[in-house]
Design a protein around this motif. Structure first.
Motif, PDB file in Angstrom:
ATOM      1  N   VAL A   9       0.671  -1.290   0.038  1.00 28.24           N
ATOM      2  CA  VAL A   9      -0.036  -0.012  -0.113  1.00 28.24           C
ATOM      3  C   VAL A   9       0.895   1.374  -0.169  1.00 28.24           C
ATOM      4  N   ALA A  10       0.674   2.270  -0.924  1.00 26.11           N
ATOM      5  CA  ALA A  10       1.345   3.519  -0.871  1.00 26.11           C
ATOM      6  C   ALA A  10       0.519   4.509  -0.564  1.00 26.11           C
ATOM      7  N   PHE A  11       1.092   5.189   0.808  1.00 24.52           N
ATOM      8  CA  PHE A  11       0.288   6.473   1.222  1.00 24.52           C
ATOM      9  C   PHE A  11       1.071   7.729   0.595  1.00 24.52           C
ATOM     10  N   VAL A  12       0.492   8.342  -0.354  1.00 23.31           N
ATOM     11  CA  VAL A  12       1.310   9.612  -1.024  1.00 23.31           C
ATOM     12  C   VAL A  12       0.317  10.741  -0.753  1.00 23.31           C
ATOM     13  N   CYS A  13       1.125  11.736  -0.874  1.00 31.05           N
ATOM     14  CA  CYS A  13       0.366  13.055  -0.857  1.00 31.05           C
ATOM     15  C   CYS A  13       0.181  13.508  -2.328  1.00 31.05           C
ATOM     16  N   ASN A  14      -1.175  14.420  -2.315  1.00 29.19           N
ATOM     17  CA  ASN A  14      -1.670  14.942  -3.533  1.00 29.19           C
ATOM     18  C   ASN A  14      -0.552  15.920  -4.120  1.00 29.19           C
ATOM     19  N   TRP A  15       0.017  16.614  -3.884  1.00 25.32           N
ATOM     20  CA  TRP A  15       0.613  17.561  -4.406  1.00 25.32           C
ATOM     21  C   TRP A  15       2.186  17.192  -5.268  1.00 25.32           C
ATOM     22  N   CYS A  16       2.665  16.179  -4.503  1.00 18.37           N
ATOM     23  CA  CYS A  16       3.880  15.730  -5.344  1.00 18.37           C
ATOM     24  C   CYS A  16       3.965  14.313  -5.697  1.00 18.37           C
ATOM     25  N   TYR A  31       6.204  -0.374 -14.161  1.00 20.47           N
ATOM     26  CA  TYR A  31       6.824  -0.707 -12.888  1.00 20.47           C
ATOM     27  C   TYR A  31       5.791  -1.725 -12.338  1.00 20.47           C
ATOM     28  N   ALA A  32       6.283  -2.267 -11.363  1.00 17.86           N
ATOM     29  CA  ALA A  32       5.665  -3.514 -10.479  1.00 17.86           C
ATOM     30  C   ALA A  32       4.204  -2.985 -10.433  1.00 17.86           C
ATOM     31  N   PRO A  33       3.131  -4.167 -10.439  1.00 18.18           N
ATOM     32  CA  PRO A  33       1.758  -3.716 -10.331  1.00 18.18           C
ATOM     33  C   PRO A  33       1.328  -4.177  -8.930  1.00 18.18           C
ATOM     34  N   ASN A  34       2.314  -4.271  -8.065  1.00 20.39           N
ATOM     35  CA  ASN A  34       1.959  -4.777  -6.639  1.00 20.39           C
ATOM     36  C   ASN A  34       1.487  -3.639  -5.692  1.00 20.39           C
ATOM     37  N   VAL A  35       1.497  -2.533  -6.201  1.00 19.32           N
ATOM     38  CA  VAL A  35       1.410  -1.340  -5.180  1.00 19.32           C
ATOM     39  C   VAL A  35       0.109  -0.693  -5.471  1.00 19.32           C
ATOM     40  N   ARG A  36      -0.702  -0.391  -4.395  1.00 15.90           N
ATOM     41  CA  ARG A  36      -1.975   0.198  -4.294  1.00 15.90           C
ATOM     42  C   ARG A  36      -1.925   1.746  -3.820  1.00 15.90           C
ATOM     43  N   VAL A  37      -2.031   2.615  -4.542  1.00 15.22           N
ATOM     44  CA  VAL A  37      -1.819   4.055  -4.357  1.00 15.22           C
ATOM     45  C   VAL A  37      -2.937   4.521  -3.515  1.00 15.22           C
ATOM     46  N   VAL A  38      -2.870   5.132  -2.356  1.00 22.49           N
ATOM     47  CA  VAL A  38      -3.914   5.870  -1.768  1.00 22.49           C
ATOM     48  C   VAL A  38      -3.454   7.210  -1.479  1.00 22.49           C
ATOM     49  N   ARG A  39      -4.657   8.055  -1.988  1.00 21.05           N
ATOM     50  CA  ARG A  39      -4.053   9.692  -2.064  1.00 21.05           C
ATOM     51  C   ARG A  39      -4.299  10.552  -0.975  1.00 21.05           C
ATOM     52  N   PHE A  40      -3.421  11.167  -0.196  1.00 21.53           N
ATOM     53  CA  PHE A  40      -3.794  11.988   0.918  1.00 21.53           C
ATOM     54  C   PHE A  40      -3.518  13.453   0.671  1.00 21.53           C
ATOM     55  N   PRO A  41      -4.209  14.351   1.404  1.00 22.21           N
ATOM     56  CA  PRO A  41      -3.974  15.866   0.959  1.00 22.21           C
ATOM     57  C   PRO A  41      -2.342  16.110   1.259  1.00 22.21           C
ATOM     58  N   CYS A  42      -1.753  15.666   2.152  1.00 22.11           N
ATOM     59  CA  CYS A  42      -0.332  16.015   2.808  1.00 22.11           C
ATOM     60  C   CYS A  42       0.127  14.690   3.529  1.00 22.11           C
ATOM     61  N   ILE A  63       4.446   1.980   1.438  1.00 21.04           N
ATOM     62  CA  ILE A  63       5.521   2.892   0.822  1.00 21.04           C
ATOM     63  C   ILE A  63       4.720   4.427   1.445  1.00 21.04           C
ATOM     64  N   VAL A  64       5.279   5.099   1.995  1.00 18.26           N
ATOM     65  CA  VAL A  64       4.877   6.505   2.566  1.00 18.26           C
ATOM     66  C   VAL A  64       5.844   7.718   1.978  1.00 18.26           C
ATOM     67  N   SER A  65       5.243   8.188   1.007  1.00 18.40           N
ATOM     68  CA  SER A  65       5.799   9.267   0.243  1.00 18.40           C
ATOM     69  C   SER A  65       5.220  10.530   0.021  1.00 18.40           C
ATOM     70  N   GLY A  66       5.746  11.636   0.059  1.00 14.96           N
ATOM     71  CA  GLY A  66       5.669  13.000  -0.308  1.00 14.96           C
ATOM     72  C   GLY A  66       6.587  13.885  -0.618  1.00 14.96           C
ATOM     73  N   CYS A  67       6.156  15.094  -0.552  1.00 10.76           N
ATOM     74  CA  CYS A  67       7.060  16.469  -1.107  1.00 10.76           C
ATOM     75  C   CYS A  67       8.549  16.313  -0.311  1.00 10.76           C
ATOM     76  N   HIS A  68       9.340  16.883  -1.177  1.00  8.50           N
ATOM     77  CA  HIS A  68      10.882  16.864  -0.490  1.00  8.50           C
ATOM     78  C   HIS A  68      10.620  18.089   0.417  1.00  8.50           C
ATOM     79  N   PRO A  69      11.560  17.973   1.555  1.00  4.70           N
ATOM     80  CA  PRO A  69      11.620  18.996   2.673  1.00  4.70           C
ATOM     81  C   PRO A  69      11.717  20.389   1.859  1.00  4.70           C
TER      82      PRO A  69
END
Lengths: 153, 267
Positions: A9-16, A31-42, A63-69
């Protein structure tokens, strides 16, 4: 025997990262199809409880991912999130859960290729680690609760 | 003890405080909390090595607050740190609490910010030997061994929430475990509910726990749950150079940040 396919499961931010993952698609990068992306505001919105819930419901990795610092759309959401991750990661490790199952990253809207690399690498690593054995017990109880209809979380 | 009685007598006689929270003789040679409101009752106060439980927890209870501030509390070093932390979190104001501490065989009353902070800085919380042993034991374990250790310990938990009731910093009127829509923490005491509760407890106390150990003392099945919050506090101390309970104006560790926080694990 069929090879183990991890669920991620990928928790990602909306903007980046969400835009970055979109760019991966429009750039036709495979890329690998194993990932399910969930969109968050931030990334600041990504509660550690969501990560726990993902594992309980059968994810093998997150996976947790967002904007660079300094790039956060809301100025400081990712800085706050980073502090929380530092503590959360250590606590999980202390309680005996492999921290390699949670992958933190910064992926900007322009880094479509980095997203593809990140996912591919994550899938490879988690395939090596195998199914999330720490949560097998919990998964059964989750299924049980769901069967009873009492689980609203 | 005589000094404490004199001081308590004085405070009540002058009507400087509404109630004195202290230790009294309990059953089976143990001490229990007593709430002294009259001059005759002052003789019930005891103060010796058995008095370890953090009495600051009662400062958050509406039953005690209704007597009105100021309230006097018989305090260990951990209690002083708790009160400083409660002031930092705007749960108490300076002057609300008269903190009775033992210093070089005399009883001192701390009220002012400077006195409280100075005492808190000079008197760190000392862990009992068995806690230090357990921390060392866990440090030496591999991650699988730690997993087994915590599985065995947490399997005992039946979610009585005594740890929450005993913790002076768990003062939310509506706890996350009581929220049922959405239900973040499963209510049943099975592995899911127990795991969610303990992770949430530790995360909510990260950077706030002053390590008094009240939760472990309160636990009826003897889970060393303080270890989780001690670990959380250790990380916060190490990574953000932040010690809770020594500064009345300190911001919360997890709601502030530094641009150069370490991020070695982020790809």
């Amino acid at each position: 025997m069929k090879e183990f396919e991890p669920k991620i499961v990928a928790f990602v931010c909306n903007w980046c990262t969400y835009a970055g993952a979109d760019l991966t698609g429009t750039s036709r990068i495979h890329y690998a199809p194993n990932v399910r992306v969930v969109r968050f505001p931030c990334t600041g919105r990504i509660d550690y409880n969501l990560i726990i819930k993902a594992f309980e419901r059968g994810a093998d990795g997150v996976i947790v991912s967002g904007c660079h610092p300094n790039d956060c759309h809301y100025t400081s959401g990712n800085f706050h999130a980073r502090r929380r991750w530092i503590v959360f990661r250590t606590l999980l490790e202390y309680i005996g859960i492999d921290p390699r199952r949670i992958i933190f990253s910064w992926v900007s809207a322009a880094e479509g290729a980095k997203w593809a690399d990140l996912v591919n690498k994550a899938v490879r690593e988690i395939r090596e680690l195998g199914p999330a054995k720490e949560f097998i017990n919990m998964k059964q109880w989750y299924e049980f609760e769901k069967a009873l209809g009492g689980f609203r979380g | 003890m005589k000094q404490l009685h004199e001081r308590a007598h004085e405070l009540l006689e002058q009507k400087a405080v509404s109630v004195i929270i202290g230790y009294g003789e309990g059953t089976e040679g143990r001490v229990r909390p007593v709430f002294i409101r009259t001059l005759e009752a002052v003789r019930l106060l005891v103060w010796d090595d058995r008095c370890r439980v953090n009495l600051a927890v009662y400062l958050n209870k509406p039953e005690i607050r209704k007597f009105g501030f100021p309230i006097a509390v018989v305090s260990t070093p951990a209690t002083v740190r708790t009160i400083v932390q409660l002031i930092a979190e705007h749960q108490l104001s300076i002057g609300d609490v008269v903190v009775l501490v033992r210093e070089n065989d005399t009883v001192r009353a701390l009220i002012q910010k400077e006195d409280l902070e100075q005492y808190a800085r000079n008197n760190p919380v000392i862990f009992p030997p068995f806690v230090i042993e357990e921390i060392e034991l866990l440090k030496k374990m591999s991650i699988e061994e730690r997993f087994t250790y915590w599985q065995e310990e947490l399997a005992k938990c039946f979610k009585c929430y005594a740890c929450r009731a005993a913790c002076p910093l768990c003062y939310c009127e509506k706890c996350i475990t009581d929220v049922n829509q959405p239900q973040w923490v499963c209510v049943a005491p099975h592995p899911v509910g127990v795991f969610e509760w303990h992770i949430n407890r530790a995360m909510h106390l990260a950077g706030r726990c002053i390590e008094c150990g009240s939760c472990t003392i309160a636990c009826p099945v003897g889970i060393p749950i303080a270890l989780l919050t001690i670990e959380a506090t250790r990380v916060v101390k190490e990574e953000f150079a932040f010690t809770p309970g020594i500064d009345c104006n300190a911001p919360s560790a997890l709601s502030t940040f530094r641009v150069d926080d370490k991020e070695t694990f982020i790809r």
